[in-house]
Motif scaffolding. Structure first.
Motif, PDB file in Angstrom:
ATOM      1  N   LEU A 281       0.829  -1.200   0.000  1.00 24.17           N
ATOM      2  CA  LEU A 281       0.000   0.000   0.000  1.00 24.17           C
ATOM      3  C   LEU A 281       0.865   1.252   0.000  1.00 24.17           C
ATOM      4  O   LEU A 281       1.987   1.246   0.497  1.00 24.17           O
ATOM      5  N   PRO A 282       0.347   2.345  -0.561  1.00 22.05           N
ATOM      6  CA  PRO A 282       1.100   3.598  -0.570  1.00 22.05           C
ATOM      7  C   PRO A 282       1.172   4.217   0.820  1.00 22.05           C
ATOM      8  O   PRO A 282       0.498   3.779   1.757  1.00 22.05           O
ATOM      9  N   SER A 283       1.966   5.261   0.925  1.00 23.15           N
ATOM     10  CA  SER A 283       2.143   5.947   2.201  1.00 23.15           C
ATOM     11  C   SER A 283       0.835   6.562   2.680  1.00 23.15           C
ATOM     12  O   SER A 283      -0.112   6.761   1.919  1.00 23.15           O
ATOM     13  N   ALA A 284       0.815   6.896   3.968  1.00 26.06           N
ATOM     14  CA  ALA A 284      -0.364   7.536   4.555  1.00 26.06           C
ATOM     15  C   ALA A 284      -0.659   8.861   3.858  1.00 26.06           C
ATOM     16  O   ALA A 284      -1.825   9.234   3.675  1.00 26.06           O
ATOM     17  N   GLU A 289      -4.227  11.835   0.050  1.00 20.59           N
ATOM     18  CA  GLU A 289      -4.456  12.517  -1.237  1.00 20.59           C
ATOM     19  C   GLU A 289      -5.548  11.809  -2.033  1.00 20.59           C
ATOM     20  O   GLU A 289      -6.381  12.458  -2.668  1.00 20.59           O
ATOM     21  N   VAL A 290      -5.531  10.484  -1.996  1.00 15.84           N
ATOM     22  CA  VAL A 290      -6.565   9.715  -2.692  1.00 15.84           C
ATOM     23  C   VAL A 290      -7.933  10.043  -2.101  1.00 15.84           C
ATOM     24  O   VAL A 290      -8.896  10.332  -2.820  1.00 15.84           O
ATOM     25  N   ARG A 291      -8.019  10.018  -0.782  1.00 15.07           N
ATOM     26  CA  ARG A 291      -9.295  10.304  -0.111  1.00 15.07           C
ATOM     27  C   ARG A 291      -9.803  11.707  -0.473  1.00 15.07           C
ATOM     28  O   ARG A 291     -10.967  11.885  -0.802  1.00 15.07           O
ATOM     29  N   LYS A 292      -8.920  12.691  -0.405  1.00 14.59           N
ATOM     30  CA  LYS A 292      -9.319  14.068  -0.699  1.00 14.59           C
ATOM     31  C   LYS A 292      -9.821  14.200  -2.132  1.00 14.59           C
ATOM     32  O   LYS A 292     -10.826  14.874  -2.399  1.00 14.59           O
ATOM     33  N   VAL A 306     -14.991   4.718   3.635  1.00 12.34           N
ATOM     34  CA  VAL A 306     -14.639   3.574   4.475  1.00 12.34           C
ATOM     35  C   VAL A 306     -13.163   3.671   4.827  1.00 12.34           C
ATOM     36  O   VAL A 306     -12.329   3.959   3.972  1.00 12.34           O
ATOM     37  N   GLY A 307     -12.839   3.423   6.068  1.00 13.62           N
ATOM     38  CA  GLY A 307     -11.440   3.368   6.474  1.00 13.62           C
ATOM     39  C   GLY A 307     -10.835   4.738   6.741  1.00 13.62           C
ATOM     40  O   GLY A 307     -11.393   5.771   6.453  1.00 13.62           O
TER      41      GLY A 307
END
Length: 307
Positions: A281-284, A289-292, A306-307
């Motif tokens: 998995l990528p860094s936090a 950035e993905v979530r945003k 989720v998560g």
């Protein structure tokens, strides 16, 4: 066999579906079926599996065959099916391509072998031997960023002339001059698919047949709509979708594909975001950035994340 009907059919947005895993690392077949059904319901024109996004090098040959057969069974003729059958090993590529033909796939996508770095004559011999062993249409998968070798246009031209069932290429190649010369040399009816997200729209403009975009895993409807808009002559809508999708395209390649894609699908509640080593998995920071980006594009809401 002239493959004219296949050339008319194999067009549009083809989703390279990821291979979902359970927490224990097994293939999550139930979720895989759900993903394929969601893709078809969302308007994807075709399905590919065991390409780069499907982590094929992390699967055994038996697992690759199982993923291919389960996909074919699930699709059930609703859209066309082009599994990835290539490998760094010639005999494995032959075996998997013959298996794709055996189960009734519409075409097989064969990657330029990675790691080996074959010269152009060796590439020609590899692809010609594979193509001559089957009647199924073959789509070359040229991805120099991963394979460390680029199939030159002259080699592709030889193959298109000598192997009637080599009908197209997925170009994951950022050299736009190169992809223009593919159609000039291989013929305007040679099927050219973009494997570079920011070139999906531009390749349509020069006569491309569509695209095989990892982004379709996350936003299948809009990726398919981009092709539909272009095909319907609505250039403004196609341009708008091209730019609308750019932030998502960018963030999904902040780390090695399909790592950010799996993170996004996990946030959407579609999968358990699990990869097999050596991928991880990528860094936090990238995950945030993905979530945003998903929130900004209304793919996610704060309530549904989720998560």
């Amino acid at each position: 066999m002239a493959y004219e009907e296949e050339k008319k059919k194999l067009r549009g947005s083809i989703c390279p579906v990821i291979t979902p895993f359970t927490e224990s690392g097994d293939i999550d077949e139930k979720t895989f079926v759900e993903l394929i059904n969601w893709q078809i319901e969302s308007g994807s024109h075709g399905i590919s599996v065991t390409g780069t996004s499907g982590e094929p090098s992390s699967l055994t040959i038996a697992e690759r065959k199982r993923v291919m057969s389960l996909a074919k069974e699930t699709i059930d003729g609703r859209v066309f099916f082009t599994p990835g059958t290539g490998s760094t090993n010639h005999d494995e590529t032959m075996e998997l391509t013959k298996y794709a033909e055996e189960i009734g796939a519409d075409a097989a996508m064969v990657i330029v072998p990675y790691y080996n770095k074959p010269n152009q004559e060796a590439l020609y011999q590899h692809f010609k031997t594979v193509a001559d062993s089957v009647e199924i249409p073959i789509i070359i998968y040229n991805i120099p960023g991963r394979s460390a070798v680029n199939m030159e246009v002259s080699t592709m031209k030889r193959l298109s002339e000598d192997c009637p069932n080599i009908i197209g290429v997925k170009e994951s190649n950022k050299d736009f001059e190169h992809v223009n010369r593919v159609l000039l040399n291989c013929g305007r009816d040679f099927l050219l698919y973009s494997g570079i997200e920011l070139l999906c729209y531009p390749m349509l403009a020069i006569g491309g047949a569509g695209f095989i975009s990892a982004t379709a895993n996350v936003e299948p409807k809009k990726v398919a709509e981009l092709y539909n808009a272009w095909n319907d002559g609505d250039i403004k809508k196609a341009q708008d979708l091209h730019f609308e999708l750019m932030p998502l395209n960018d963030v999904l390649f902040k780390d090695t594909n399909p790592s950010p894609v799996k993170v996004a699908l996990g946030m959407m509640g579609k999968i358990t975001p699990k990869l097999r080593l050596p991928l991880g998995l990528p860094s936090a920071e990238i995950q945030e950035e993905v979530r945003k980006t998903l929130l900004d594009l209304s793919i996610l809401s704060e309530e549904t994340a989720v998560g």
